[in-house]
Scaffold this active site. Structure first.
Site, short mmCIF file in Angstrom:
data_model
loop_
_atom_site.label_atom_id
_atom_site.label_comp_id
_atom_site.label_asym_id
_atom_site.label_seq_id
_atom_site.Cartn_x
_atom_site.Cartn_y
_atom_site.Cartn_z
CG ASP A 160 5.77 3.73 0.67
OD1 ASP A 160 6.12 4.43 1.65
OD2 ASP A 160 4.59 3.61 0.31
CE1 TYR A 166 -3.53 2.72 0.76
CE2 TYR A 166 -2.16 3.35 2.64
CZ TYR A 166 -3.22 3.61 1.79
OH TYR A 166 -3.96 4.75 1.97
CE LYS A 223 1.18 4.81 8.48
NZ LYS A 223 1.20 4.29 7.13
C1 LIG Z 1 0.55 4.85 5.81
C2 LIG Z 1 1.27 4.60 4.52
C3 LIG Z 1 1.18 5.49 3.43
C4 LIG Z 1 0.26 6.66 3.44
O1 LIG Z 1 0.58 7.60 4.43
P1 LIG Z 1 -0.54 8.65 4.89
O2 LIG Z 1 0.18 9.52 5.86
O3 LIG Z 1 -1.65 7.85 5.49
O4 LIG Z 1 -0.98 9.37 3.68
C5 LIG Z 1 1.96 5.25 2.33
N1 LIG Z 1 2.78 4.19 2.26
C6 LIG Z 1 2.90 3.31 3.29
C7 LIG Z 1 3.86 2.18 3.17
C8 LIG Z 1 2.12 3.49 4.43
O5 LIG Z 1 2.21 2.59 5.41
#
Ligand SMILES: *Cc1c(COP(=O)(O)O)cnc(C)c1O
Length: 435
Positions: free
Chosen positions: A245, A150, A273
């Site tokens: 990511d 994701y 995060k």
């Molecule tokens: C949480 C997450 C996102 C999105 O971050 P948001 O701050 O919710 O927009 C993108 N990539 C990964 C791997 C994530 O865990």
């Protein structure tokens, strides 16, 4: 199985009904609605250390930790004090500020995988910008992503595989033009051969491969290092940029995230995060050369009104500084491992088909015995079991994220005693699940 609630959640239930008048589904982010577990979502009013308290005054040991950012637990003293000090001088100026420098310096000087960084306000924004950067650098348009990863709600990444392997993507959300989804190719994780065939065929159009090096949004699909190495090698070979990511894994499995954990140098890394210490911050970083393509140095445009505002920067700075303390990550991993092993032993002793996957302070309870590396290996039946587990744990004062596909996070504020207490409850809840 009927899930009977013996703990009062009337205030949360009332507030949820009220929220439905104002927000779609009563929430501001879909998974919060408790659609795949039972009961109304909890309305949390307070957090302290590893515990949260809901509006009915029930207290829970929290393993969601705001979905990962709170690696130091709730209401961390140093973060709160620095934020309060900063906020007393104003919240945002839309100008450069010293605290942005401080956080940038702290990160870049302690991370050999990036030379420059740009702050944004969410993980989604970081990923969206990283993709644009990769396209700007390569002059190509298509993106390869993996099923089970994701990357936020970026249009071209809310895409699943079309029928047959290595075909162009199909969007998983309404409102995404087919032409956008077609720019994305979705491949299975852990499959070097399909990757190679796809690159061989389409590399002239492919700008980048994006991957969660530690896939933690659809279960915890730990990859073999060899697969991540293969991504690195193939990207070099075919002139494609590799994006890690690390919105979850960054600062979680080590200060240098998964890049450091596996010692693999991606071309661009995205963060979110933990980087904001509980405030909305995202970032992307790369070599000086690649970052030189970003405006105002280069032609790839990317901007943000509240980017690097001093309040968010102070929260991030106060948080990340604590993560650099000696032995921080070793101690997090050791206590998480003990916690997980204690529950795993109980499940094994009773022949429950459960396998708890763990890396650093992340864990995931899989309702299956065999190791899972790909999204299609997850048995949806397990989610029924998770629903019972989740319900039983709420009754016992333990909070897991409200979906069996979500991982759990241990924070520095979870003491070994807190973890023992939680493990006792989780074992008792497992006995009910497999009763
Ligand atoms: C949480 C997450 C996102 C999105 O971050 P948001 O701050 O919710 O927009 C993108 N990539 C990964 C791997 C994530 O865990």
């Amino acid at each position: 199985m009927e899930l009977v609630n013996t703990v009062s959640r009337t205030e949360s239930a009332y507030l949820f009904e009220e929220a439905k008048h104002y927000f779609p589904g009563g929430v501001n982010s879909p998974v919060r609605a408790f659609k795949s577990v039972s009961g109304p979502p909890l309305f949390i009013k307070e957090g302290e250390g590893c515990r949260i308290t809901d509006e009915d005054n029930n207290s829970y040991i929290d393993f969601c930790c705001s979905w990962g950012p709170l690696i130091l637990g709730h209401n961390n003293d140093q973060i709160r004090e620095f934020v309060v000090e900063t906020i007393s001088k104003g919240t945002s100026f839309g100008t450069p500020n010293r605290l942005g420098n401080e956080l940038g310096k702290l990160i870049v000087n302690n991370n050999k995988y990036i030379e420059k960084i740009r702050f944004v306000s969410s993980g989604t924004e970081a990923v969206m910008s990283a993709i644009r950067l990769a396209r700007g650098v390569t002059g190509k348009s298509k993106v390869i992503k993996f099923d089970g990863c994701y990357h936020g709600h970026v249009d071209s990444l809310l895409v699943k595989a079309g029928s047959g392997l290595a075909t162009f993507g199909v969007s998983t959300s309404a409102g995404i033009p087919e032409s956008f989804a077609k720019e994305t190719i979705v491949l299975p994780l852990d499959h070097p051969q399909i990757l190679d065939e796809t690159l061989e065929k389409y590399h002239k159009d492919i700008a980048c491969i994006i991957v969660e090096p530690i896939p933690a949004n659809n279960g915890l699909l730990l990859q073999n290092r060899s697969f991540l190495e293969c991504l690195r090698l193939k990207c070099h070979k075919y002139g494609v940029l590799l994006i890690f990511d690390e919105v979850i894994s960054g600062f979680r499995v080590g200060f240098e995230g998964a890049a450091g954990y596996y010692n693999i140098q991606p071309d661009i890394i995205t963060y979110g995060k933990i980087i904001g210490g509980g405030m909305p911050v995202g970032a992307y970083g790369a070599s000086k050369e690649i970052m030189g393509h970003i405006a105002p140095d280069g032609p790839v445009y990317q901007a943000g009104t509240l980017s690097a505002n001093p309040v968010a920067m102070s929260a991030g700075f106060a948080a990340l500084q604590q993560l650099l303390e000696d032995g921080f990550y070793e101690s997090m991993a050791a206590k998480t491992k003990n916690f997980v092993q204690s529950i795993q032993s109980h499940c094994d002793a009773n022949s429950y088909p459960v396998n708890i996957v763990q890396i650093g302070s992340i864990f995931w309870i899989a309702f299956a015995k065999k190791r899972i590396l790909r999204a299609d290996q997850i048995d949806p039946q397990g989610m029924e079991k998770f629903k019972i587990l989740h319900h039983e744990l709420l009754q016992r004062g333990v909070y897991l994220g409200p979906s069996g596909y979500e991982v759990g996070f241990v924070s520095a504020a979870h003491s070994p005693e807190d973890l023992n207490e939680a493990a006792t409850h989780i074992k008792a809840a497992m006995d009910v699940v497999f009763d």
